[in-house]
Write a protein that holds these residues in place. Sequence first.
Motif, PDB file in Angstrom:
ATOM      1  N   ARG A  56       0.807  -1.210   0.000  1.00 42.48           N
ATOM      2  CA  ARG A  56       0.000   0.000   0.000  1.00 42.48           C
ATOM      3  C   ARG A  56       0.845   1.266   0.000  1.00 42.48           C
ATOM      4  O   ARG A  56       0.309   2.361  -0.212  1.00 42.48           O
ATOM      5  CB  ARG A  56      -0.931   0.002   1.211  1.00 42.48           C
ATOM      6  N   TYR A  61      -1.222   3.313  -5.301  1.00 44.06           N
ATOM      7  CA  TYR A  61      -2.337   2.896  -4.449  1.00 44.06           C
ATOM      8  C   TYR A  61      -3.200   4.091  -4.101  1.00 44.06           C
ATOM      9  O   TYR A  61      -2.717   5.152  -3.690  1.00 44.06           O
ATOM     10  CB  TYR A  61      -1.805   2.227  -3.178  1.00 44.06           C
ATOM     11  N   ASN A  62      -4.507   3.910  -4.259  1.00 36.92           N
ATOM     12  CA  ASN A  62      -5.491   4.935  -3.923  1.00 36.92           C
ATOM     13  C   ASN A  62      -6.245   4.474  -2.677  1.00 36.92           C
ATOM     14  O   ASN A  62      -7.019   3.519  -2.714  1.00 36.92           O
ATOM     15  CB  ASN A  62      -6.461   5.149  -5.076  1.00 36.92           C
ATOM     16  N   ASP A  64      -8.632   5.895  -1.049  1.00 39.36           N
ATOM     17  CA  ASP A  64     -10.069   6.140  -1.073  1.00 39.36           C
ATOM     18  C   ASP A  64     -10.833   4.997  -1.728  1.00 39.36           C
ATOM     19  O   ASP A  64     -11.908   4.604  -1.271  1.00 39.36           O
ATOM     20  CB  ASP A  64     -10.375   7.449  -1.799  1.00 39.36           C
ATOM     21  N   THR A  65     -10.281   4.487  -2.832  1.00 41.44           N
ATOM     22  CA  THR A  65     -10.963   3.408  -3.559  1.00 41.44           C
ATOM     23  C   THR A  65     -10.404   2.036  -3.224  1.00 41.44           C
ATOM     24  O   THR A  65     -11.024   1.021  -3.573  1.00 41.44           O
ATOM     25  CB  THR A  65     -10.834   3.641  -5.077  1.00 41.44           C
ATOM     26  N   GLU A  67      -7.710   0.768  -4.544  1.00 44.14           N
ATOM     27  CA  GLU A  67      -7.254   0.199  -5.804  1.00 44.14           C
ATOM     28  C   GLU A  67      -5.834   0.662  -6.134  1.00 44.14           C
ATOM     29  O   GLU A  67      -5.396   1.719  -5.675  1.00 44.14           O
ATOM     30  CB  GLU A  67      -8.183   0.622  -6.955  1.00 44.14           C
ATOM     31  N   TYR A  68      -5.174  -0.146  -6.929  1.00 40.38           N
ATOM     32  CA  TYR A  68      -3.897   0.250  -7.528  1.00 40.38           C
ATOM     33  C   TYR A  68      -4.182   0.654  -8.971  1.00 40.38           C
ATOM     34  O   TYR A  68      -4.632  -0.169  -9.780  1.00 40.38           O
ATOM     35  CB  TYR A  68      -2.887  -0.898  -7.503  1.00 40.38           C
TER      36      TYR A  68
END
Length: 453
Positions: A56, A61-62, A64-65, A67-68
């Motif tokens: 992470r 890496y986001n 909030d979502t 997701e990568y």
Amino acid sequence: MIPDNNDRSKPMDSGECQTDTAMDQMITFNIGGKIFQTKSSTLNNVRVGWLPTLSRAHPAYNADTGEYFFDRDPNYFRLVLQLYRTGTLHVEGSHCSKTLQSELSFWGLEDKDVGDCCWRNVCEARNREQEFRQLKEMAVTASLRHELSKEATWKEQLWMLLDNPRSSIPAKVWFLISIVLILLSISCHAINTLPSIKSAIREKIRNPKAGLENCSNTTSTQDADRTLFILNVADACCLTFFTIDVVLRIVSAPQRVCFLKSFLFISDLFFLIPGWILVGLMFSDMSVWLPKLQESKTLHLLQIVTLARISRVIRLGWYSDGFRTLVIVLKRSSRELLALGNILVINVAVFGFLVYSAEVGTNKDFNNAFQGFWWSAITLTTVGYGDIYPESPLGCVIGGACAVSGIVTIGLLIPIIARNFRVYYRFRNTYFSSTTNLNAKRNDSEKKDLRNV
């Protein structure tokens, strides 16, 4: 940012590709707007690339979502995930080799990660790309030479005049003159083989000082001697033009050393030097030294060497885009041609010995195995001259098997070569048409800009 992956076999830490609280979690990838999900244990199946070291803390890496996000091609990422799932990277033949190499490099993978079952697809795609690049260069060169000639030096313009019939109207005229004179030169050489012309040449050798009025009393001999004189003059004119052409090419060649080592230049020398010697013999006093040349077979050797004029036809063929495409296709189909040659050689040997064994002693046409080889080669290639043929029942059975074998062999391999030619020729025509239209639009826009100015 891509993590460093210098040591591909380096064991991973126990905390890699996992969160602080879970050993096997679901990982979500957003690849170019398409969502992929997999488990961290899946990424640990194969110790290649840098995805197993993903955490992470990675900039992609986001939080909030969860997701990568990577702005890459999702179609190729699907292949990458398949590698971690199955342990083998499978590549379809429809993939672009350049894009594949770029994507593999981004994800930290190499060509050796491609499975053995798909390695041939990668190699064929790269070979096809290289050959398409050659066709593309041919199309671009053919369409842009006229534009390049506007700013070219006099040597470059002269080389374009000699080597590219499409560059200008004078180049087309020079090309047409070359075609006419090449056909004339070959025709003169063919006419010299007629019996009447040969007898006129022998008469000239026996009595070189005799003119048309003293050569013979027969009208046919006088006509043959006149024809011989006209042929010599025509041959001398052709040699003069070809000599000027070669000299101009030497002067204007962009890579002179490569040109002097080329097959076409060497064949021109083999044609021009003996050709001028023969023309000089026909117009000179041959009473002293020509009989010596004839006795030593030198004259006959010179006549054979002048057959190098046929190479001029190859030069004309090289101006054709279809011929150049055919050369590329033959290179591309070298594997199929080699297989065809191997099968034909094996069949010629097998059927040649079989038919010789079946016909020896009963058929006078098959006195040795070499006649059997000749018969099997003609039968396998479905030519069938009919000069020799088996007569015994066993020989007829062998002949039928030989003919069927030839049909099957050629029928299986020739369509592959024909398909390659259609693919490459269609690509060449499509790209050349698009390039020509683009250049025409560009020229029209330039003319409009000049008018506005």
